[in-house]
Design a protein around this motif. Structure first.
Motif, short mmCIF file in Angstrom:
data_model
loop_
_atom_site.label_atom_id
_atom_site.label_comp_id
_atom_site.label_asym_id
_atom_site.label_seq_id
_atom_site.Cartn_x
_atom_site.Cartn_y
_atom_site.Cartn_z
N SER A 262 0.82 -1.21 0.00
CA SER A 262 0.00 0.00 0.00
C SER A 262 0.85 1.25 0.00
O SER A 262 0.59 2.21 -0.74
N ARG A 263 1.92 1.26 0.83
CA ARG A 263 2.79 2.44 0.91
C ARG A 263 3.54 2.66 -0.39
O ARG A 263 3.68 3.80 -0.87
N SER A 264 4.01 1.60 -1.02
CA SER A 264 4.76 1.73 -2.28
C SER A 264 3.87 2.25 -3.41
O SER A 264 4.27 3.12 -4.17
N CYS A 265 2.67 1.68 -3.50
CA CYS A 265 1.74 2.14 -4.55
C CYS A 265 1.37 3.60 -4.36
O CYS A 265 1.30 4.37 -5.32
N ALA A 266 1.15 4.00 -3.10
CA ALA A 266 0.80 5.40 -2.83
C ALA A 266 1.96 6.32 -3.19
O ALA A 266 1.76 7.41 -3.74
N ARG A 267 3.18 5.88 -2.92
CA ARG A 267 4.35 6.71 -3.23
C ARG A 267 4.51 6.88 -4.74
O ARG A 267 4.78 7.98 -5.23
N VAL A 268 4.34 5.79 -5.48
CA VAL A 268 4.45 5.88 -6.94
C VAL A 268 3.34 6.78 -7.51
O VAL A 268 3.58 7.62 -8.38
N ARG A 269 2.12 6.61 -7.01
CA ARG A 269 1.00 7.42 -7.49
C ARG A 269 1.23 8.90 -7.20
O ARG A 269 1.03 9.76 -8.06
N ASP A 270 1.69 9.21 -5.98
CA ASP A 270 1.94 10.61 -5.65
C ASP A 270 3.06 11.19 -6.50
O ASP A 270 3.02 12.37 -6.90
N ASP A 271 4.04 10.36 -6.80
CA ASP A 271 5.15 10.83 -7.64
C ASP A 271 4.66 11.17 -9.05
O ASP A 271 5.02 12.21 -9.61
N VAL A 272 3.82 10.31 -9.62
CA VAL A 272 3.28 10.54 -10.97
C VAL A 272 2.41 11.78 -11.00
O VAL A 272 2.54 12.65 -11.86
N LEU A 273 1.48 11.88 -10.03
CA LEU A 273 0.56 13.01 -10.03
C LEU A 273 1.29 14.31 -9.76
O LEU A 273 0.94 15.36 -10.31
N GLY A 274 2.34 14.25 -8.94
CA GLY A 274 3.11 15.46 -8.68
C GLY A 274 3.84 15.94 -9.91
O GLY A 274 3.89 17.14 -10.20
N ARG A 275 4.39 14.98 -10.68
CA ARG A 275 5.08 15.37 -11.92
C ARG A 275 4.11 15.90 -12.95
O ARG A 275 4.41 16.83 -13.70
N ARG A 276 2.88 15.33 -13.02
CA ARG A 276 1.91 15.79 -13.99
C ARG A 276 1.40 17.19 -13.65
O ARG A 276 1.29 18.04 -14.53
N SER A 277 1.14 17.44 -12.35
CA SER A 277 0.68 18.78 -11.97
C SER A 277 1.79 19.79 -12.16
O SER A 277 1.55 20.95 -12.56
N GLY A 278 3.04 19.39 -11.92
CA GLY A 278 4.16 20.31 -12.14
C GLY A 278 4.34 20.65 -13.61
O GLY A 278 4.59 21.80 -13.98
N GLY A 279 4.11 19.63 -14.49
CA GLY A 279 4.21 19.88 -15.94
C GLY A 279 3.12 20.79 -16.43
O GLY A 279 3.33 21.66 -17.26
N ALA A 280 1.88 20.61 -15.87
CA ALA A 280 0.78 21.48 -16.27
C ALA A 280 1.02 22.92 -15.84
O ALA A 280 0.69 23.88 -16.53
N ALA A 281 1.59 23.10 -14.62
CA ALA A 281 1.86 24.45 -14.15
C ALA A 281 2.91 25.10 -15.01
O ALA A 281 2.85 26.29 -15.29
#
Length: 281
Positions: A262-281
């Protein structure tokens, strides 16, 4: 109400009759000046309505003639006559006898009403006014270029030279010529035993592309995980091992394996979403 232009009324000078004839360009243009004068002088009421109806009936043949100019354009003649009659009623109501002959006012009023009908009602899909104008210019040009018997169908280049439009504009106008109505998705495109509809030829969204995008997005986050957590995710999702077997292999509890996944999946998901929101900004 129609007047025979070839004869003059008793007591009417021949010159006056000739003048009236020159003002009336068609046989369906009756002499109704006296009726319009009466209409202008009457107040609202049954008498005025009767005079108005008489004027509309007298000029209705002219409205039908104008409607006939627009036949063979995808609309029935009866419907066109109804639209033209509406334009005639508007012309009768708005006409000012002091500003010239009724025919010179009624013809553009009725014609405009029919054109508005085609512009606003006949298109199954709303198209820009510019495209409608291109369609009309191309249609008129084709008619002018083929008015002589035996004339070949004009090319795009010929129409462009005739109208002063570019070839791309002519192509857009030609496409719009057949765009009054839409084709049903259930329309059969083949008459054979293997018949298929238009809907069968349309593509659909492929969900596999989403899987590829998600997989590529998760790669970088997976590389950042500790080696043991990467191994646990690999055994669980690629080797399809149960959490109990993973726990036995690593010598830890099943509960601990569940928390790590659960912790690993959450970390990967947060990493992806953080990079996507950073790219959009």
């Amino acid at each position: 109400m129609l007047t025979d232009k070839s004869t003059s009324r008793p007591g009417t000078p021949a010159t006056a009759t000739a003048t009236q004839a020159t003002r009336r360009s068609h046989d369906d243009a009756p002499e109704t000046a006296e009726l319009f004068a009466r209409l202008a002088a009457l107040d609202e009421g049954p008498e005025r309505d009767a005079v108005r109806d008489e004027l509309v009936a007298a000029w209705l043949p002219m409205a039908h003639r104008i409607a006939g100019r627009f036949r063979d354009r995808g609309e029935s003649v009866e419907d066109l006559r109804q639209v033209a009659a509406l334009g005639l009623v508007k012309a009768v109501d708005r006409y000012d006898p002091s500003r010239g002959a009724f025919e010179s006012y009624a013809v553009p009023t009725i014609t405009g009403e029919v054109k508005r009908h085609f512009r606003d009602r006949m298109w199954a899909l709303r198209v820009p006014r510019r495209v409608q104008e291109l369609r009309n210019r191309v249609r008129v040009a084709r008619r002018e270029l083929t008015q002589n018997p035996g004339s070949p169908e004009p090319t795009v280049a010929a129409i462009a030279a005739h109208t002063g439009l570019t070839e791309d504009e002519v192509s857009a106008g030609l496409e719009a010529l057949e765009s009054f109505s839409t084709l049903s998705l259930d329309a059969e495109l083949s008459s054979g035993d293997d018949g298929y509809s238009l809907a069968d030829t349309l593509g659909a969204a492929d969900t596999s592309y989403d899987v590829v995008v998600d997989r590529e997005a998760a790669k970088e986050g997976l590389r950042r995980l500790p080696e043991r957590e990467r191994a646990i995710l690999y055994m669980r999702f690629f080797e399809d091992m149960t959490q109990s077997r993973i726990a036995d292999r690593l010598g830890i509890s099943q509960m601990h394996v569940s928390r790590l996944i659960s912790r690993s999946c959450a970390r990967v998901r947060d990493d992806v979403l953080g990079r996507r929101s950073g790219g959009a900004a």
